[in-house]
Scaffold this motif. Sequence first.
Motif, PDB file in Angstrom:
ATOM      1  N   TRP A 149       0.847  -1.196   0.000  1.00 32.22           N
ATOM      2  CA  TRP A 149       0.000   0.000   0.000  1.00 32.22           C
ATOM      3  C   TRP A 149       0.879   1.242   0.000  1.00 32.22           C
ATOM      4  O   TRP A 149       1.935   1.271   0.642  1.00 32.22           O
ATOM      5  N   LEU A 150       0.430   2.274  -0.718  1.00 35.51           N
ATOM      6  CA  LEU A 150       1.117   3.552  -0.753  1.00 35.51           C
ATOM      7  C   LEU A 150       0.282   4.557   0.038  1.00 35.51           C
ATOM      8  O   LEU A 150      -0.889   4.806  -0.271  1.00 35.51           O
ATOM      9  N   ILE A 151       0.876   5.133   1.090  1.00 31.10           N
ATOM     10  CA  ILE A 151       0.167   6.021   2.010  1.00 31.10           C
ATOM     11  C   ILE A 151       0.563   7.468   1.734  1.00 31.10           C
ATOM     12  O   ILE A 151       1.749   7.790   1.639  1.00 31.10           O
ATOM     13  N   ASN A 152      -0.447   8.344   1.616  1.00 34.13           N
ATOM     14  CA  ASN A 152      -0.205   9.775   1.457  1.00 34.13           C
ATOM     15  C   ASN A 152      -1.198  10.558   2.319  1.00 34.13           C
ATOM     16  O   ASN A 152      -2.404  10.301   2.270  1.00 34.13           O
ATOM     17  N   GLU A 219       4.409  10.685   2.718  1.00 35.71           N
ATOM     18  CA  GLU A 219       4.569  11.057   1.306  1.00 35.71           C
ATOM     19  C   GLU A 219       5.067   9.835   0.543  1.00 35.71           C
ATOM     20  O   GLU A 219       6.219   9.446   0.665  1.00 35.71           O
ATOM     21  N   ASP A 220       4.143   9.219  -0.215  1.00 36.12           N
ATOM     22  CA  ASP A 220       4.463   7.992  -0.940  1.00 36.12           C
ATOM     23  C   ASP A 220       5.156   6.989  -0.022  1.00 36.12           C
ATOM     24  O   ASP A 220       6.197   6.409  -0.343  1.00 36.12           O
ATOM     25  N   CYS A 221       4.555   6.816   1.151  1.00 36.89           N
ATOM     26  CA  CYS A 221       5.075   5.872   2.149  1.00 36.89           C
ATOM     27  C   CYS A 221       4.544   4.479   1.813  1.00 36.89           C
ATOM     28  O   CYS A 221       3.351   4.196   1.983  1.00 36.89           O
ATOM     29  N   TRP A 222       5.426   3.628   1.343  1.00 33.84           N
ATOM     30  CA  TRP A 222       5.014   2.281   0.937  1.00 33.84           C
ATOM     31  C   TRP A 222       5.191   1.295   2.085  1.00 33.84           C
ATOM     32  O   TRP A 222       6.229   1.291   2.753  1.00 33.84           O
ATOM     33  N   ILE A 223       4.152   0.491   2.318  1.00 36.12           N
ATOM     34  CA  ILE A 223       4.217  -0.550   3.342  1.00 36.12           C
ATOM     35  C   ILE A 223       3.713  -1.864   2.751  1.00 36.12           C
ATOM     36  O   ILE A 223       2.872  -1.871   1.846  1.00 36.12           O
ATOM     37  N   PRO A 224       4.207  -3.008   3.222  1.00 39.99           N
ATOM     38  CA  PRO A 224       3.766  -4.304   2.699  1.00 39.99           C
ATOM     39  C   PRO A 224       2.288  -4.562   2.995  1.00 39.99           C
ATOM     40  O   PRO A 224       1.708  -3.984   3.919  1.00 39.99           O
TER      41      PRO A 224
END
Length: 383
Positions: A149-152, A219-224
Amino acid sequence: MMDFDLPPEIVSLQEMCRDFAAKEIAPHAARWSEDELFPSRLFRQLGELELMGMLVSEKYGGSDAGMVAYVAVMEELGAVDQSVAAAWNAHSTIASLPLAEFGTEQQKEDWLRPLATGEKLGAFGLTEPEAGSDAAGITTRAERSGDGWLINGTKMFISNAGTDMSLGVTILAVTGTTPDGGKRYGTFFIPDGAAGYTKGQRLKKLGWHALDTRELVFEDCWIPAEHLVGQEGNGLRQFLAVLDKGRISVAALSLSLAKAALRLAVEHARTRRQFGRPLTAFQAVSHKIADIATEYEAARGLVYRAAWLADQGRPHAKEAAMAKLYASELANRAASQSLQIHGGYGYIRESEISRFYADAKILEIGEGTNEVQRNVIARALTR
Protein backbone atom coordinates in the motif's frame (compact mmCIF):
# COMPACT_ATOMS: atom_id res chain seq x y z
CA MET A 1 -26.69 -6.97 47.46
CA MET A 2 -24.59 -4.22 45.88
CA ASP A 3 -20.86 -4.16 46.59
CA PHE A 4 -18.99 -0.95 45.78
CA ASP A 5 -15.65 -2.19 47.11
CA LEU A 6 -12.88 -3.01 44.66
CA PRO A 7 -11.70 -6.65 44.74
CA PRO A 8 -8.69 -7.20 47.04
CA GLU A 9 -6.34 -7.91 44.13
CA ILE A 10 -7.22 -4.57 42.51
CA VAL A 11 -6.83 -2.75 45.83
CA SER A 12 -3.33 -4.25 46.15
CA LEU A 13 -2.50 -3.24 42.58
CA GLN A 14 -3.72 0.29 43.23
CA GLU A 15 -1.66 0.58 46.42
CA MET A 16 1.43 -0.64 44.57
CA CYS A 17 0.88 1.99 41.87
CA ARG A 18 0.30 4.69 44.48
CA ASP A 19 3.63 3.89 46.11
CA PHE A 20 5.40 3.70 42.76
CA ALA A 21 3.96 7.06 41.65
CA ALA A 22 4.99 8.72 44.90
CA LYS A 23 8.58 7.46 44.61
CA GLU A 24 9.27 7.44 40.88
CA ILE A 25 6.97 10.09 39.37
CA ALA A 26 6.05 12.78 41.90
CA PRO A 27 9.64 13.97 42.60
CA HIS A 28 10.26 14.52 38.86
CA ALA A 29 6.89 15.54 37.41
CA ALA A 30 7.46 19.30 37.64
CA ARG A 31 10.87 19.09 35.96
CA TRP A 32 9.58 16.81 33.18
CA SER A 33 6.81 19.31 32.52
CA GLU A 34 9.01 22.40 32.62
CA ASP A 35 11.68 20.79 30.40
CA GLU A 36 9.08 19.13 28.14
CA LEU A 37 10.90 15.84 28.68
CA PHE A 38 9.34 12.49 27.87
CA PRO A 39 10.53 10.07 30.62
CA SER A 40 11.37 6.93 28.63
CA ARG A 41 13.01 5.22 31.59
CA LEU A 42 9.79 5.50 33.59
CA PHE A 43 7.78 3.76 30.88
CA ARG A 44 10.23 0.91 30.82
CA GLN A 45 9.69 0.65 34.58
CA LEU A 46 5.94 0.52 33.98
CA GLY A 47 6.63 -2.37 31.63
CA GLU A 48 8.58 -4.18 34.33
CA LEU A 49 5.54 -3.76 36.61
CA GLU A 50 3.36 -5.36 33.87
CA LEU A 51 1.32 -2.17 33.48
CA MET A 52 1.92 -1.49 29.77
CA GLY A 53 -0.37 -4.24 28.54
CA MET A 54 -3.18 -4.27 31.09
CA LEU A 55 -5.85 -4.67 28.39
CA VAL A 56 -3.88 -7.19 26.32
CA SER A 57 -4.07 -10.98 26.60
CA GLU A 58 -1.35 -12.75 28.58
CA LYS A 59 -0.69 -14.75 25.41
CA TYR A 60 0.88 -11.65 23.88
CA GLY A 61 2.73 -10.33 26.92
CA GLY A 62 -0.08 -8.43 28.61
CA SER A 63 -1.82 -8.99 31.94
CA ASP A 64 -5.46 -8.88 30.73
CA ALA A 65 -6.39 -7.14 33.99
CA GLY A 66 -9.58 -5.53 32.67
CA MET A 67 -11.00 -2.03 32.62
CA VAL A 68 -11.84 -1.74 36.33
CA ALA A 69 -8.24 -2.53 37.25
CA TYR A 70 -7.06 -0.16 34.53
CA VAL A 71 -9.19 2.69 35.91
CA ALA A 72 -7.85 2.01 39.42
CA VAL A 73 -4.27 2.32 38.17
CA MET A 74 -5.10 5.44 36.18
CA GLU A 75 -6.46 7.09 39.33
CA GLU A 76 -3.01 6.82 40.88
CA LEU A 77 -0.81 7.69 37.89
CA GLY A 78 -2.94 10.63 36.75
CA ALA A 79 -3.21 12.09 40.24
CA VAL A 80 0.56 12.64 40.16
CA ASP A 81 1.36 13.41 36.52
CA GLN A 82 -1.22 13.89 33.77
CA SER A 83 1.39 13.83 30.98
CA VAL A 84 2.64 10.40 32.03
CA ALA A 85 -0.90 9.10 32.46
CA ALA A 86 -1.99 10.50 29.07
CA ALA A 87 0.92 8.81 27.30
CA TRP A 88 0.18 5.54 29.11
CA ASN A 89 -3.48 5.90 28.18
CA ALA A 90 -2.87 6.45 24.45
CA HIS A 91 -0.45 3.52 24.40
CA SER A 92 -2.74 1.16 26.32
CA THR A 93 -6.00 1.85 24.48
CA ILE A 94 -6.17 3.26 20.96
CA ALA A 95 -2.58 2.25 20.11
CA SER A 96 -2.75 -1.33 21.38
CA LEU A 97 -6.40 -2.37 21.16
CA PRO A 98 -6.77 -2.28 17.34
CA LEU A 99 -3.92 -4.77 17.11
CA ALA A 100 -5.30 -6.83 19.99
CA GLU A 101 -8.82 -6.93 18.56
CA PHE A 102 -8.19 -7.17 14.81
CA GLY A 103 -4.54 -8.09 14.23
CA THR A 104 -3.31 -11.38 12.82
CA GLU A 105 -1.26 -13.76 14.94
CA GLN A 106 1.89 -12.53 13.23
CA GLN A 107 0.98 -8.87 13.77
CA LYS A 108 0.31 -9.54 17.42
CA GLU A 109 3.67 -11.25 17.86
CA ASP A 110 5.59 -8.61 15.90
CA TRP A 111 3.91 -5.42 17.16
CA LEU A 112 1.49 -6.05 20.01
CA ARG A 113 3.91 -8.05 22.15
CA PRO A 114 6.62 -5.36 22.37
CA LEU A 115 3.90 -2.83 23.19
CA ALA A 116 2.34 -5.01 25.89
CA THR A 117 5.65 -5.77 27.58
CA GLY A 118 6.72 -2.12 27.59
CA GLU A 119 9.69 -2.67 25.33
CA LYS A 120 8.13 -0.21 22.89
CA LEU A 121 5.57 2.61 22.95
CA GLY A 122 2.48 2.73 20.73
CA ALA A 123 0.67 5.53 18.90
CA PHE A 124 -2.53 5.87 16.89
CA GLY A 125 -3.10 8.40 14.11
CA LEU A 126 -6.67 9.48 13.40
CA THR A 127 -6.87 13.28 13.68
CA GLU A 128 -5.85 15.39 10.69
CA PRO A 129 -5.56 19.16 10.09
CA GLU A 130 -9.15 19.17 8.75
CA ALA A 131 -10.64 16.14 10.55
CA GLY A 132 -11.02 15.41 14.25
CA SER A 133 -14.49 14.99 15.68
CA ASP A 134 -15.56 14.11 12.12
CA ALA A 135 -13.55 10.89 11.95
CA ALA A 136 -15.15 9.97 8.63
CA GLY A 137 -13.78 13.19 7.15
CA ILE A 138 -10.15 12.06 7.05
CA THR A 139 -8.35 12.44 3.71
CA THR A 140 -5.16 10.42 4.23
CA ARG A 141 -5.25 7.80 1.47
CA ALA A 142 -3.93 4.28 1.11
CA GLU A 143 -3.73 2.99 -2.46
CA ARG A 144 -2.77 -0.49 -3.56
CA SER A 145 0.73 -0.56 -5.01
CA GLY A 146 2.22 -3.87 -6.06
CA ASP A 147 2.10 -6.22 -3.10
CA GLY A 148 1.56 -3.39 -0.64
CA TRP A 149 0.00 0.00 0.00
CA LEU A 150 1.12 3.55 -0.75
CA ILE A 151 0.17 6.02 2.01
CA ASN A 152 -0.21 9.78 1.46
CA GLY A 153 -1.55 12.31 3.93
CA THR A 154 -0.98 14.17 7.19
CA LYS A 155 -1.96 13.34 10.76
CA MET A 156 -2.09 16.00 13.46
CA PHE A 157 -1.85 16.08 17.30
CA ILE A 158 -0.50 12.51 17.45
CA SER A 159 0.97 11.43 20.78
CA ASN A 160 3.77 8.93 21.48
CA ALA A 161 5.01 8.68 17.87
CA GLY A 162 8.22 10.69 18.29
CA THR A 163 9.93 9.18 21.35
CA ASP A 164 13.06 7.08 21.48
CA MET A 165 10.96 4.01 22.29
CA SER A 166 8.19 4.50 19.70
CA LEU A 167 7.48 1.36 17.68
CA GLY A 168 5.49 3.10 14.96
CA VAL A 169 1.96 4.39 14.46
CA THR A 170 -1.30 2.70 13.56
CA ILE A 171 -3.34 4.97 11.29
CA LEU A 172 -6.77 5.18 9.71
CA ALA A 173 -6.78 5.91 5.97
CA VAL A 174 -9.25 6.05 3.09
CA THR A 175 -8.82 3.02 0.83
CA GLY A 176 -11.46 3.69 -1.84
CA THR A 177 -15.16 4.25 -2.37
CA THR A 178 -18.27 2.13 -1.92
CA PRO A 179 -20.76 1.52 -4.76
CA ASP A 180 -22.92 4.36 -3.45
CA GLY A 181 -20.02 6.83 -3.41
CA GLY A 182 -19.11 6.58 0.27
CA LYS A 183 -15.61 6.10 1.62
CA ARG A 184 -13.92 2.83 2.44
CA TYR A 185 -11.38 2.83 5.27
CA GLY A 186 -8.46 0.70 6.34
CA THR A 187 -6.24 0.51 9.42
CA PHE A 188 -2.51 0.30 8.77
CA PHE A 189 0.59 -0.07 10.92
CA ILE A 190 3.46 2.21 9.86
CA PRO A 191 6.76 1.25 11.53
CA ASP A 192 9.31 3.81 12.63
CA GLY A 193 11.87 4.34 9.90
CA ALA A 194 9.51 3.58 7.00
CA ALA A 195 10.54 5.50 3.87
CA GLY A 196 8.22 8.46 3.28
CA TYR A 197 7.15 8.68 6.94
CA THR A 198 8.37 11.87 8.64
CA LYS A 199 7.59 13.54 11.94
CA GLY A 200 7.25 17.23 12.64
CA GLN A 201 8.74 19.03 15.63
CA ARG A 202 7.12 18.57 19.03
CA LEU A 203 4.06 20.76 19.34
CA LYS A 204 4.08 23.42 22.06
CA LYS A 205 0.90 22.72 24.04
CA LEU A 206 -0.98 24.52 26.78
CA GLY A 207 -0.67 21.46 29.01
CA TRP A 208 0.58 17.86 28.89
CA HIS A 209 4.07 19.29 28.40
CA ALA A 210 5.91 16.02 28.97
CA LEU A 211 3.73 14.19 26.43
CA ASP A 212 5.30 13.90 22.98
CA THR A 213 2.76 15.25 20.43
CA ARG A 214 3.53 15.87 16.75
CA GLU A 215 2.35 16.19 13.18
CA LEU A 216 3.03 13.08 11.08
CA VAL A 217 3.47 13.27 7.31
CA PHE A 218 3.23 10.42 4.81
CA GLU A 219 4.57 11.06 1.31
CA ASP A 220 4.46 7.99 -0.94
CA CYS A 221 5.07 5.87 2.15
CA TRP A 222 5.01 2.28 0.94
CA ILE A 223 4.22 -0.55 3.34
CA PRO A 224 3.77 -4.30 2.70
CA ALA A 225 0.26 -5.77 2.38
CA GLU A 226 0.61 -7.53 5.72
CA HIS A 227 0.63 -4.13 7.45
CA LEU A 228 -3.12 -3.85 6.90
CA VAL A 229 -4.76 -4.46 10.30
CA GLY A 230 -8.13 -6.21 10.07
CA GLN A 231 -10.26 -6.08 6.96
CA GLU A 232 -9.92 -3.46 4.24
CA GLY A 233 -13.10 -1.42 4.24
CA ASN A 234 -13.75 -1.95 7.96
CA GLY A 235 -11.14 0.45 9.32
CA LEU A 236 -13.54 3.07 10.65
CA ARG A 237 -15.79 0.47 12.27
CA GLN A 238 -12.74 -1.14 13.86
CA PHE A 239 -11.64 2.18 15.33
CA LEU A 240 -15.11 2.95 16.67
CA ALA A 241 -15.23 -0.53 18.23
CA VAL A 242 -12.29 0.28 20.53
CA LEU A 243 -13.19 3.93 21.05
CA ASP A 244 -15.51 3.28 24.01
CA LYS A 245 -12.66 1.87 26.09
CA GLY A 246 -10.60 4.89 25.09
CA ARG A 247 -13.36 7.16 26.37
CA ILE A 248 -13.49 5.30 29.67
CA SER A 249 -9.75 5.76 30.01
CA VAL A 250 -9.99 9.53 29.40
CA ALA A 251 -12.81 9.63 31.94
CA ALA A 252 -10.47 7.90 34.40
CA LEU A 253 -7.71 10.38 33.56
CA SER A 254 -10.17 13.19 34.29
CA LEU A 255 -11.17 11.53 37.55
CA SER A 256 -7.54 11.39 38.60
CA LEU A 257 -7.12 15.12 37.95
CA ALA A 258 -10.17 15.94 40.07
CA LYS A 259 -8.70 13.75 42.80
CA ALA A 260 -5.43 15.69 42.67
CA ALA A 261 -7.22 19.05 42.65
CA LEU A 262 -9.21 18.04 45.73
CA ARG A 263 -6.10 16.89 47.60
CA LEU A 264 -4.21 20.07 46.82
CA ALA A 265 -7.19 22.27 47.78
CA VAL A 266 -7.54 20.55 51.14
CA GLU A 267 -3.81 20.69 51.87
CA HIS A 268 -3.56 24.39 51.05
CA ALA A 269 -6.75 25.33 52.90
CA ARG A 270 -5.51 23.60 56.04
CA THR A 271 -2.13 25.33 56.09
CA ARG A 272 -2.81 28.77 54.60
CA ARG A 273 -4.01 31.36 57.12
CA GLN A 274 -5.85 34.62 56.48
CA PHE A 275 -7.36 37.01 59.03
CA GLY A 276 -5.79 34.87 61.76
CA ARG A 277 -7.59 31.67 60.74
CA PRO A 278 -6.94 28.74 58.35
CA LEU A 279 -8.82 28.92 55.07
CA THR A 280 -10.91 25.92 56.14
CA ALA A 281 -12.63 28.21 58.64
CA PHE A 282 -14.19 30.23 55.83
CA GLN A 283 -17.44 28.87 54.45
CA ALA A 284 -16.72 30.15 50.94
CA VAL A 285 -13.64 27.95 50.84
CA SER A 286 -15.05 24.92 52.62
CA HIS A 287 -18.07 24.87 50.29
CA LYS A 288 -15.80 24.75 47.25
CA ILE A 289 -14.04 21.75 48.76
CA ALA A 290 -17.37 20.09 49.57
CA ASP A 291 -18.55 20.58 45.98
CA ILE A 292 -15.39 19.11 44.47
CA ALA A 293 -15.55 16.09 46.79
CA THR A 294 -19.22 15.43 46.06
CA GLU A 295 -18.80 15.70 42.30
CA TYR A 296 -15.70 13.50 42.45
CA GLU A 297 -17.75 10.71 44.05
CA ALA A 298 -20.48 11.13 41.43
CA ALA A 299 -17.93 10.96 38.61
CA ARG A 300 -16.23 7.98 40.19
CA GLY A 301 -19.52 6.08 40.10
CA LEU A 302 -20.01 6.82 36.41
CA VAL A 303 -16.44 5.89 35.47
CA TYR A 304 -16.25 2.63 37.39
CA ARG A 305 -19.71 1.56 36.22
CA ALA A 306 -18.71 2.07 32.59
CA ALA A 307 -15.52 0.11 33.22
CA TRP A 308 -17.45 -2.69 34.95
CA LEU A 309 -19.89 -2.93 32.03
CA ALA A 310 -16.95 -3.22 29.63
CA ASP A 311 -15.44 -6.02 31.72
CA GLN A 312 -18.79 -7.82 31.71
CA GLY A 313 -18.95 -7.64 27.93
CA ARG A 314 -22.14 -5.61 28.12
CA PRO A 315 -23.03 -2.57 25.96
CA HIS A 316 -21.37 0.52 27.38
CA ALA A 317 -21.15 3.16 24.62
CA LYS A 318 -23.64 5.50 26.30
CA GLU A 319 -22.13 4.96 29.74
CA ALA A 320 -18.60 5.57 28.43
CA ALA A 321 -19.73 8.83 26.83
CA MET A 322 -21.51 9.91 30.03
CA ALA A 323 -18.45 9.13 32.13
CA LYS A 324 -16.11 11.00 29.79
CA LEU A 325 -18.46 13.98 29.55
CA TYR A 326 -19.09 14.41 33.26
CA ALA A 327 -15.62 13.54 34.55
CA SER A 328 -13.81 15.84 32.10
CA GLU A 329 -16.04 18.80 32.91
CA LEU A 330 -15.60 18.06 36.60
CA ALA A 331 -11.82 18.02 36.14
CA ASN A 332 -11.97 21.55 34.74
CA ARG A 333 -14.27 22.80 37.51
CA ALA A 334 -12.18 21.15 40.20
CA ALA A 335 -8.89 22.51 38.87
CA SER A 336 -10.34 26.02 38.61
CA GLN A 337 -11.83 26.00 42.11
CA SER A 338 -8.71 24.49 43.62
CA LEU A 339 -6.57 27.17 41.99
CA GLN A 340 -8.97 29.80 43.31
CA ILE A 341 -8.45 28.46 46.82
CA HIS A 342 -4.69 28.68 46.28
CA GLY A 343 -5.01 32.31 45.21
CA GLY A 344 -1.83 33.89 43.86
CA TYR A 345 0.23 30.90 44.95
CA GLY A 346 -1.76 28.75 42.54
CA TYR A 347 -1.06 31.02 39.59
CA ILE A 348 2.71 30.69 39.64
CA ARG A 349 4.21 27.89 37.55
CA GLU A 350 6.06 26.43 40.52
CA SER A 351 2.76 25.43 42.11
CA GLU A 352 1.49 21.91 41.54
CA ILE A 353 -2.09 23.02 40.97
CA SER A 354 -1.03 25.27 38.07
CA ARG A 355 0.21 22.20 36.18
CA PHE A 356 -3.08 20.35 36.69
CA TYR A 357 -5.02 23.49 35.74
CA ALA A 358 -3.15 23.69 32.42
CA ASP A 359 -3.67 19.97 31.83
CA ALA A 360 -7.42 20.01 32.43
CA LYS A 361 -8.81 21.65 29.29
CA ILE A 362 -7.69 18.98 26.83
CA LEU A 363 -9.82 16.42 28.68
CA GLU A 364 -12.94 18.07 27.24
CA ILE A 365 -11.45 17.81 23.74
CA GLY A 366 -9.52 14.55 23.37
CA GLU A 367 -11.07 11.17 22.56
CA GLY A 368 -14.12 12.93 21.15
CA THR A 369 -15.09 16.45 22.19
CA ASN A 370 -17.78 16.83 24.81
CA GLU A 371 -20.12 18.12 22.12
CA VAL A 372 -19.70 14.74 20.42
CA GLN A 373 -20.26 12.93 23.72
CA ARG A 374 -23.60 14.71 24.11
CA ASN A 375 -24.54 13.62 20.59
CA VAL A 376 -23.67 10.00 21.43
CA ILE A 377 -25.75 10.10 24.62
CA ALA A 378 -28.71 11.80 22.95
CA ARG A 379 -28.75 9.31 20.06
CA ALA A 380 -28.69 6.39 22.48
CA LEU A 381 -31.68 7.82 24.36
CA THR A 382 -33.81 8.93 21.41
CA ARG A 383 -33.24 6.44 18.62
